[in-house]
Design a protein around this motif. Sequence first.
Motif, PDB file in Angstrom:
ATOM      1  N   GLY A  54       0.796  -1.226   0.000  1.00 42.26           N
ATOM      2  CA  GLY A  54       0.000   0.000   0.000  1.00 42.26           C
ATOM      3  C   GLY A  54       0.827   1.273   0.000  1.00 42.26           C
ATOM      4  N   ASN A  55       2.028   1.196  -0.569  1.00 46.17           N
ATOM      5  CA  ASN A  55       2.903   2.367  -0.611  1.00 46.17           C
ATOM      6  C   ASN A  55       3.433   2.486  -2.043  1.00 46.17           C
ATOM      7  OD1 ASN A  55       5.172   4.104  -0.477  1.00 46.17           O
ATOM      8  ND2 ASN A  55       5.487   3.624   1.672  1.00 46.17           N
ATOM      9  N   PRO A  56       3.141   3.604  -2.728  1.00 46.69           N
ATOM     10  CA  PRO A  56       3.555   3.747  -4.131  1.00 46.69           C
ATOM     11  C   PRO A  56       5.074   3.696  -4.334  1.00 46.69           C
ATOM     12  CG  PRO A  56       2.713   5.828  -3.282  1.00 46.69           C
ATOM     13  CD  PRO A  56       2.442   4.788  -2.241  1.00 46.69           C
ATOM     14  N   ILE A  62      13.418  -7.916  -1.283  1.00 46.84           N
ATOM     15  CA  ILE A  62      12.402  -7.073  -0.656  1.00 46.84           C
ATOM     16  C   ILE A  62      11.474  -7.935   0.184  1.00 46.84           C
ATOM     17  CG2 ILE A  62      10.429  -5.548  -1.068  1.00 46.84           C
ATOM     18  CD1 ILE A  62      11.741  -4.747  -3.698  1.00 46.84           C
ATOM     19  N   TYR A  63      11.247  -7.482   1.416  1.00 50.20           N
ATOM     20  CA  TYR A  63      10.312  -8.132   2.329  1.00 50.20           C
ATOM     21  C   TYR A  63       9.117  -7.188   2.509  1.00 50.20           C
ATOM     22  CZ  TYR A  63      14.295 -11.096   3.244  1.00 50.20           C
ATOM     23  OH  TYR A  63      15.358 -11.960   3.094  1.00 50.20           O
ATOM     24  N   PRO A  64       7.913  -7.623   2.067  1.00 48.08           N
ATOM     25  CA  PRO A  64       6.741  -6.750   2.164  1.00 48.08           C
ATOM     26  C   PRO A  64       6.245  -6.579   3.589  1.00 48.08           C
ATOM     27  CG  PRO A  64       6.143  -8.875   1.202  1.00 48.08           C
ATOM     28  CD  PRO A  64       7.624  -8.899   1.426  1.00 48.08           C
ATOM     29  N   ARG A  65       5.837  -5.368   3.899  1.00 49.55           N
ATOM     30  CA  ARG A  65       5.229  -5.013   5.188  1.00 49.55           C
ATOM     31  C   ARG A  65       3.979  -4.198   4.876  1.00 49.55           C
ATOM     32  NH1 ARG A  65       9.159  -8.107   7.058  1.00 49.55           N
ATOM     33  NH2 ARG A  65      11.159  -7.148   7.446  1.00 49.55           N
ATOM     34  N   GLU A  66       3.173  -3.929   5.869  1.00 47.27           N
ATOM     35  CA  GLU A  66       2.022  -3.064   5.638  1.00 47.27           C
ATOM     36  C   GLU A  66       2.475  -1.616   5.733  1.00 47.27           C
ATOM     37  OE1 GLU A  66      -1.886  -4.188   7.161  1.00 47.27           O
ATOM     38  OE2 GLU A  66      -0.916  -5.978   7.977  1.00 47.27           O
ATOM     39  N   SER A  67       2.343  -0.870   4.654  1.00 47.63           N
ATOM     40  CA  SER A  67       2.664   0.551   4.476  1.00 47.63           C
ATOM     41  C   SER A  67       4.148   0.848   4.192  1.00 47.63           C
ATOM     42  CB  SER A  67       2.169   1.414   5.641  1.00 47.63           C
ATOM     43  OG  SER A  67       3.012   1.312   6.765  1.00 47.63           O
TER      44      SER A  67
END
Length: 144
Positions: free
Chosen positions: A21-23, A67-72
């Motif tokens: 959720g981060n461009p 890259i490890y995805p996180r919220e925001s």
Amino acid sequence: MIDPQNKGYCPSLEELGAYIGNPVFNQFCAEVKNKYKCSEKTEFSSCSWEPGWNIKFKKSGKTLCTIYPRESYFTVMVVVSKTEKASVEAILPNCTVELQEIYTQTKEGNGQRWLMIDLEDNGEMYHDLFRLIEIRYAGLSKGG
């Protein structure tokens, strides 16, 4: 919404981008792909340190960054090898204090440091991260 811990479903780059959720994530991925002419590979890691889906950008079979995805936001791991250490340490004084701290606080093992850098925006840390990836890319291009 995807579950980054669900090994049974491999999310697409777009789905991971929606989860984060981060461009800046899409911008970062596009820049890595364009600048280094590499492709991404989504992989599931079962390691206890960082389990879940991650995205590896590889060049000539070697990983430029993960890259490890996180919220925001997302975390980018860049490995600094023995051959890249001097180059990285030469640019460190011109990098953010935060990156300098990450580097000095990361323990060296087998001549490598695995730097974990959280990215939330495309400010100074974003640019410093690309300086590290550039050194990694040069090292991999020489077979390091």
